[in-house]
Design a protein around this motif. Structure first.
Motif, mmCIF file in Angstrom:
data_model
loop_
_atom_site.group_PDB
_atom_site.id
_atom_site.type_symbol
_atom_site.label_atom_id
_atom_site.label_comp_id
_atom_site.label_asym_id
_atom_site.label_seq_id
_atom_site.Cartn_x
_atom_site.Cartn_y
_atom_site.Cartn_z
ATOM 1 N N UNK A 488 -13.048 -1.155 -5.384
ATOM 2 C CA UNK A 488 -12.563 -2.008 -4.529
ATOM 3 C C UNK A 488 -11.199 -1.360 -4.085
ATOM 4 N N UNK A 489 -10.799 -0.351 -4.610
ATOM 5 C CA UNK A 489 -9.484 0.107 -4.134
ATOM 6 C C UNK A 489 -8.355 -0.412 -5.059
ATOM 7 N N UNK A 490 -6.912 0.099 -4.797
ATOM 8 C CA UNK A 490 -6.059 -0.171 -5.852
ATOM 9 C C UNK A 490 -5.628 -1.712 -5.822
ATOM 10 N N UNK A 491 -5.167 -1.592 -7.029
ATOM 11 C CA UNK A 491 -4.663 -3.117 -7.408
ATOM 12 C C UNK A 491 -3.271 -3.194 -7.766
ATOM 13 N N UNK A 492 -2.622 -1.982 -7.349
ATOM 14 C CA UNK A 492 -1.113 -1.874 -7.519
ATOM 15 C C UNK A 492 -0.555 -1.456 -6.392
ATOM 16 N N UNK A 493 0.453 -1.154 -6.189
ATOM 17 C CA UNK A 493 1.408 -1.060 -5.020
ATOM 18 C C UNK A 493 1.354 0.432 -4.585
ATOM 19 N N UNK A 494 0.057 0.937 -4.497
ATOM 20 C CA UNK A 494 -0.493 2.295 -4.005
ATOM 21 C C UNK A 494 -1.271 2.184 -3.045
ATOM 22 N N UNK A 495 -1.044 3.047 -1.809
ATOM 23 C CA UNK A 495 -1.799 2.858 -0.700
ATOM 24 C C UNK A 495 -2.206 3.824 -0.684
ATOM 25 N N UNK A 496 -3.586 4.027 0.318
ATOM 26 C CA UNK A 496 -4.439 5.309 0.234
ATOM 27 C C UNK A 496 -4.796 5.564 1.638
ATOM 28 N N UNK A 497 -4.129 6.387 2.282
ATOM 29 C CA UNK A 497 -4.108 6.789 3.520
ATOM 30 C C UNK A 497 -4.581 8.131 3.953
ATOM 31 N N UNK A 498 -5.946 8.018 4.517
ATOM 32 C CA UNK A 498 -6.588 9.100 4.731
ATOM 33 C C UNK A 498 -6.975 9.828 3.396
ATOM 34 N N UNK A 499 -7.118 9.143 2.222
ATOM 35 C CA UNK A 499 -7.259 9.577 1.006
ATOM 36 C C UNK A 499 -6.235 10.265 0.241
ATOM 37 N N UNK A 500 -5.033 10.086 1.014
ATOM 38 C CA UNK A 500 -3.759 10.190 -0.017
ATOM 39 C C UNK A 500 -3.077 9.258 -0.476
ATOM 40 N N UNK A 501 -2.562 9.415 -1.693
ATOM 41 C CA UNK A 501 -1.727 8.241 -2.406
ATOM 42 C C UNK A 501 -0.635 8.154 -1.894
ATOM 43 N N UNK A 502 -0.077 7.216 -1.552
ATOM 44 C CA UNK A 502 1.419 7.074 -1.238
ATOM 45 C C UNK A 502 1.958 5.651 -1.668
ATOM 46 N N UNK A 503 3.046 5.677 -2.395
ATOM 47 C CA UNK A 503 3.355 4.331 -3.038
ATOM 48 C C UNK A 503 4.246 3.598 -2.129
ATOM 49 N N UNK A 504 4.230 2.303 -1.965
ATOM 50 C CA UNK A 504 4.815 1.360 -1.251
ATOM 51 C C UNK A 504 6.429 1.814 -1.501
ATOM 52 N N UNK A 505 6.663 2.001 -2.842
ATOM 53 C CA UNK A 505 8.358 2.124 -3.211
ATOM 54 C C UNK A 505 8.684 3.360 -2.681
#
Ligand code: 6R9
Length: 624
Positions: A488-505
């Motif tokens: 269902x996707x990440x439950x933390x503050x990590x975004x998934x943009x085009x399959x790349x993990x990028x943290x909001x922080x």
């Protein structure tokens, strides 16, 4: 006193011993799994092997030297065919070059290269010498490269003069020089000539690949390393601003990389032509372009450029040209293909395709069906593979030939793997229920730690369900009525943009490092093509108040690209007077996501100041 018996559930050690047995070991292991120091584990204790020998030499020695390892295609259309015999020669020469620079087992090597054969030669030469490599994605900025070089303490950087991007030669060495200007630990920079772009040069430090490597001997006798010798470090975004150096070691990683590659794609080294479209800067490139496929003596396609250069049929043209039978890509590209239209793949002969793979984010059923219909002629199995940088290899995926696939579900843990969906107290949820995905038993290719930060390893992955000893993946998941797993996707503050993990922080700290920004909050808003898009809310400092908003916004987008890399550039930046916070000062991203996704804002009762959302919405309405 006799030690307490270990009652923890154990993975199928016999299964994994059999898988490891498919590799060449110089010395057999004495114990399959040692978890006396959990969560730090050791696999194949006492065993010794050489990863590069397993990926290259042993196939040549077995008489497969003439088999193609890579059909490489450059973005401008230049090609190179590399057999296993040639790969062996190139890896040996590269290894000899690294030795000539005084590098010794255990030294770290940073690599920032485009998708060219030298990237593979460099990684395997490092593996051959026991030099942990740290590959940094070509799109990362000098600042991101610098922090990774510093954290790993790399002695050597391997890069190129430039890289082709969308038909243009873009500089690379000029950028890596911005990083190495601040990293005195880097004694040499080895530079591949790819684009012919003029480069700044530091005499004594910088060396051309074609001058140093090409004059080396093509013979090199590999040495075996301990199964737990570090193979590589790969940085990935976490929930804080600082990326984590995920550490992988040799024996367990290679065992699971090879085993999963073989089983998930039911790969036949004699007949398949396999293409994984990832970049070697990500874990998918490490495990499923380099280590897994080569350990299995696969013939692969490797492509340097973007999918629409010079036209939107480029991938299909490559599939047709080389007769690709296994194609492994990310949902974001599938959705891009959908946008470009089905008449494009229809122009090519894609009948060679036998299996289609998906990785990087949940695949929506619509994209799944489109993929199967328009690339797989309506019959090729689609394998949706769930895994992470930390897991090293695929963990959850339907096996071709197994029970009927369900569009959008990764379905079941692979043989030898155990995963569960649990509630926040660690109890397994029932069918039809959702919760957190955990891995309740160790697996051979699991991360061995966070480079230089044992506490962060314990804290990030093992503290959430400490009493159960579960690895917390950071993903939400659900069991369906058959007990199959849906991610269902990440439950933390990590975004998934085009399959790349990028943290909001990480994006927030880039934004607040700009002089005009007082405070920033970043959320991932769902996006039909990229999965999520970065949306930032910023409060400006008083002095910037007079500057027109669009000027500020474009300056900030550029600033983030410079600080992290273009992949982290916010799609939208909204200037706001306040941010919604709880009484304890935590930003309520849920509410910002409502704004970013143009929804009615949800429950605001836990806000310290409930009027903040009205203020934000009113301000945005006035600005648009
Ligand atoms: C291999 C890779 C890991 C995160 C992971 C999850 C998401 C990856 C997925 C998937 C649903 C899949 N993810 N594959 N979500 N279905 N098949 O992508 O590694 O870059 O470390 O990202 O990506 O959220 O936690 P990495």
């Amino acid at each position: 006193m006799s030690p307490r018996p270990d009652r923890r559930p154990a993975p199928d050690l016999e299964f994994w011993a059999r898988q490891a047995g498919q590799l060449h070991w110089e010395t057999e292991w004495s114990e399959v799994l040692d978890r006396s120091d959990a969560p730090f584990v050791r696999w194949f204790t006492g065993g010794r092997l050489n990863a590069a020998y397993n990926c290259v030499d042993r196939h040549v020695e077995a008489g497969h030297g003439n088999q193609v390892a890579f059909h490489w295609e450059g973005e401008p259309g230049d090609t190179r065919t590399i057999t296993y015999a040639e790969l062996r020669r190139e890896v040996c020469r590269t290894a000899n070059a690294l030795l000539s620079l005084g590098l010794r087992a255990g030294d770290r090597v940073a690599i920032q290269l485009p998708m060219i054969p030298e990237a593979v030669f460099a990684m395997l030469a490092c593996a051959r010498l026991g030099l942990p490599h740290s590959v940094v994605f070509g799109g990362f900025s000098p600042a991101a490269l610098r922090s990774r070089i510093e954290d790993a303490g790399a002695r050597l950087l391997i890069t190129s003069d430039g890289q082709y991007r969308r038909g243009r030669a873009e500089p690379m060495k000029a950028l890596t020089d911005e990083a190495t200007a601040h990293t005195p630990g880097v004694e040499h920079v080895l530079v591949v000539r790819r684009t012919g772009t003029a480069v700044p040069w530091t005499e004594g430090r910088d060396l051309w690949w074609h001058e140093l490597v090409d004059r080396q001997s093509m013979e090199h006798t590999p040495e075996a390393f301990d199964a737990e010798h570090p193979l590589f470090i790969l940085y990935t975004s976490g929930t804080t601003g600082r990326p984590k150096g995920i550490l992988h070691t040799t024996g367990g990683y290679l065992t699971q990389a090879a085993c999963t590659h073989r089983t998930v794609f039911s790969l036949d080294p004699g007949s398949d032509v396999y293409w994984c479209t990832a970049d070697i800067g990500w874990i998918t490139g490490h495990t499923y372009i380099v280590y897994g496929p080569l350990a299995n003596r696969t013939t692969s396609v490797m492509y340097e450029g973007t999918p629409n250069t010079p036209h939107e049929g480029r991938h299909f043209e490559i599939i047709e040209r080389y007769g690709v039978s296994v194609y492994y890509t990310a949902p974001t590209l599938i959705r891009t293909f959908m946008k470009w239209g089905e008449d494009i793949p229809a122009r090519y002969d894609l009948s060679s395709i036998r299996v289609l793979g998906s990785v990087g984010e949940p695949i929506n059923p619509e994209a799944w069906r489109w993929y199967r219909t328009h690339l797989g002629a309506g019959r090729a199995p689609v394998v949706d593979t769930w895994w992470q940088t930390e897991t090293g290899a695929v963990m959850i995926a339907p096996l071709p030939g197994g029970p009927p696939a369900k569009p959008g579900s990764a379905q079941t843990p692979l043989p030898g793997i155990s995963a569960k969906v649990v509630d926040d107290r660690g109890r397994e949820v029932g069918k039809g229920e959702s919760g957190y995905l955990v891995l309740d038993q160790p697996w051979p290719s699991m991360l061995r730690g966070v480079w230089g930060d044992d506490d962060r390893y314990r804290e990030t992955y093992w503290s959430r369900f400490a009493e159960h000893g579960y690895y917390f993946a950071g993903d939400g998941a659900r069991y369906d009525d058959d007990g199959d797993i849906w991610l269902l996707g990440r439950v933390d503050d990590v975004m998934n943009v085009s399959g790349h993990r990028i943290s909001t922080a990480e994006v927030e700290s880039a934004l607040v490092s700009h002089p005009t920004v007082a405070e920033a909050a970043v959320v991932g808003a769902s996006d039909p093509t990229t999965g999520q898009a970065v949306v930032a809310f910023v409060i400006l400092r008083g002095a910037a108040a007079g500057t027109p908003a669009d000027e500020v916004v474009s300056a900030l987008r550029e600033h983030v690209a410079r600080e992290i890399g273009p992949i982290a550039k916010p799609r939208r930046i909204l200037v706001v007077p306040e941010l919604p916070k709880t009484r304890s000062g935590k930003i309520m991203r849920r509410l910002l996501r409502d704004v970013a996704e143009n929804r009615e804002t949800g429950d605001v009762s836990t806000l310290a100041d409930a009027s903040v959302m009205e203020l934000i919405n009113a301000g945005l309405a006035a600005a648009s």
